[in-house]
Write a protein that holds these residues in place. Structure first.
Motif, short mmCIF file in Angstrom:
data_model
loop_
_atom_site.label_atom_id
_atom_site.label_comp_id
_atom_site.label_asym_id
_atom_site.label_seq_id
_atom_site.Cartn_x
_atom_site.Cartn_y
_atom_site.Cartn_z
N GLU A 105 0.81 -1.20 0.22
CA GLU A 105 0.08 -0.05 -0.16
C GLU A 105 0.90 1.22 0.05
O GLU A 105 0.59 2.23 -0.74
CB GLU A 105 -0.97 -0.20 1.18
N LEU A 106 1.87 1.37 0.66
CA LEU A 106 2.79 2.60 0.71
C LEU A 106 3.66 2.70 -0.50
O LEU A 106 3.57 3.84 -1.05
CB LEU A 106 3.93 2.28 1.73
N ALA A 112 1.69 7.18 -6.48
CA ALA A 112 0.81 7.89 -7.03
C ALA A 112 1.37 9.39 -6.73
O ALA A 112 0.88 10.26 -7.75
CB ALA A 112 -0.37 7.44 -6.26
N GLY A 113 2.16 9.67 -5.49
CA GLY A 113 2.13 10.97 -4.97
C GLY A 113 3.59 11.46 -5.27
O GLY A 113 4.05 12.32 -4.73
N ARG A 114 4.21 10.76 -6.30
CA ARG A 114 5.59 11.05 -6.64
C ARG A 114 5.84 12.52 -7.21
O ARG A 114 7.02 13.10 -6.78
CB ARG A 114 6.42 9.95 -7.48
N SER A 121 4.98 12.87 1.00
CA SER A 121 5.40 12.83 2.45
C SER A 121 3.95 12.26 3.08
O SER A 121 4.17 11.52 4.07
CB SER A 121 5.46 14.49 2.78
N ARG A 122 2.63 12.76 2.86
CA ARG A 122 1.49 12.25 3.53
C ARG A 122 1.67 10.73 3.53
O ARG A 122 1.14 10.17 4.39
CB ARG A 122 0.30 12.91 2.74
N ALA A 123 2.07 10.02 2.44
CA ALA A 123 2.06 8.65 2.36
C ALA A 123 2.85 8.14 3.58
O ALA A 123 2.40 6.85 3.98
CB ALA A 123 2.63 8.11 0.81
N SER A 204 7.34 22.54 0.73
CA SER A 204 6.94 21.30 1.41
C SER A 204 8.06 20.70 2.65
O SER A 204 8.00 19.65 2.85
CB SER A 204 6.78 20.02 0.46
N TYR A 205 8.63 21.55 2.64
CA TYR A 205 10.18 21.23 3.76
C TYR A 205 9.66 20.90 5.01
O TYR A 205 10.07 20.10 5.72
CB TYR A 205 10.98 22.58 3.80
N LYS A 206 8.58 21.68 5.59
CA LYS A 206 8.17 21.38 6.87
C LYS A 206 7.49 19.91 7.10
O LYS A 206 7.53 19.04 8.05
CB LYS A 206 7.02 22.22 7.40
N THR A 207 6.82 19.76 5.82
CA THR A 207 5.93 18.16 5.88
C THR A 207 7.00 17.24 5.74
O THR A 207 7.05 16.24 6.50
CB THR A 207 5.09 18.20 4.80
#
Length: 304
Positions: A105-106, A112-114, A121-123, A204-207
């Motif tokens: 799943e990961l 999908a989010g690359r 990051s959310r993955a 997106s640095y903080k995420t």
């Protein structure tokens, strides 16, 4: 063909059928990574780190699939009847099936989010890595049990060799079973590298920093679990050393006390037994009425 050869041939045929009835679950996972789109979403160097994370994750999922579909599934029935049953499976393979599902799943989510650092990051932030606490805590016992079974159970060793040949690579089962321990500890290094190259100015640095914090926490917890057996052995060794030290001190103390005592007199050859005399000194301390009367009779005779 000998009975043993016939048994080996049947075992190999059975495992061959079961192995090919298991379809590796990597189909449907996209393998294409377009560098131009990566470079639009990420900085130049960070894009290569993202590519490495995805490619190594795909190889990791393939290794987990090989454990489950190449060893556990075809051997399951045999392990239940010849190698100690469910307890053996639980000890050697632990929760590797859950890890396999988790990372399939990961992998789908990061592929999908690359092209979106936030989705990528959310993955990781939404993945529950607590299953690794179970696997890593069990790993040392798993490896010891596996090696013991390979050394003592010829039939089990034959089945493992057949499965390994079926996977067409040289890696033995124990080399696959250590991969989850190695992978979970590597995420921190990968995200440290990713953050270093993306820069603080990136939106997106903080995420990504949150992902690094999470993977650092996971790695620290895993390291604590891995060190527990070593710490317990050190504590046990320390207790033994302290006990021995106390015993030595007590022995030394007893020796010191023994040196202060008077040594017993040397033994002498027995001399002639002295004759009883009627001297007064023999009656100087009468102990009974009869002895006292005899004492006075002796005194009266001596004075007459």
């Amino acid at each position: 063909m000998t009975a043993e050869g016939t048994s080996s041939h049947k075992a190999e045929q059975s495992l061959h059928k079961q192995r090919h009835s298991c379809v590796f679950m990597l189909t449907g996972l996209s393998t294409e990574i377009k560098d131009d789109q990566l470079l639009q979403a990420w900085t130049a160097k960070s894009a290569f780190v993202v590519r490495e994370i995805i490619q190594t994750e795909r190889l990791y999922v393939q290794s987990l699939d090989e454990i489950v579909q190449g060893y556990l599934t075809p051997l399951y029935g045999s392990l239940l009847s010849t190698c100690g049953g469910p307890s053996f499976i639980q000890t050697v393979f632990s929760n590797v099936v859950k890890l396999c599902n988790l990372h399939r799943e990961l992998l789908q989510n990061i592929q999908a989010g690359r092209y979106s650092p936030e989705d990528f990051s959310r993955a990781f932030l939404e993945t529950d890595f607590s299953q690794y606490n179970v696997y890593c805590l069990n790993y040392q016992q798993s490896n010891q049990y596996l090696q013991k079974s390979l050394a003592e159970n010829k039939f089990f060793r034959l089945q493992i060799e057949i499965c390994q040949r079926g996977l067409s690579h040289t890696l033995p089962l124990d080399a696959l079973l250590i991969k989850p321990v190695q992978r979970i500890l590597k995420y921190r290094l990968l995200f440290e590298e990713l953050i270093k190259h993306i820069g603080r100015q990136h939106t997106s640095y903080k995420t990504l920093e949150d992902v690094l914090d999470k993977m650092t926490s996971v790695a620290d917890e895993i390291n604590t679990h891995l060190k527990q057996p070593v710490r317990q052995q050190k504590l046990k060794a320390g207790d033994v050393a302290k006990r021995r030290s106390r015993e030595v001190q007590e022995l030394q103390q007893r020796r010191k006390l023994g040196m202060g005592r008077a040594s017993p007199p040397p033994s002498q050859a027995p001399g002639p037994t002295p004759r009883k005399s009627m001297e007064v000194e023999d009656m100087s301390q009468p102990q009974s009425v009869k002895q006292l009367r005899h004492y006075f009779e002796v005194m009266a005779t001596a004075m007459s």
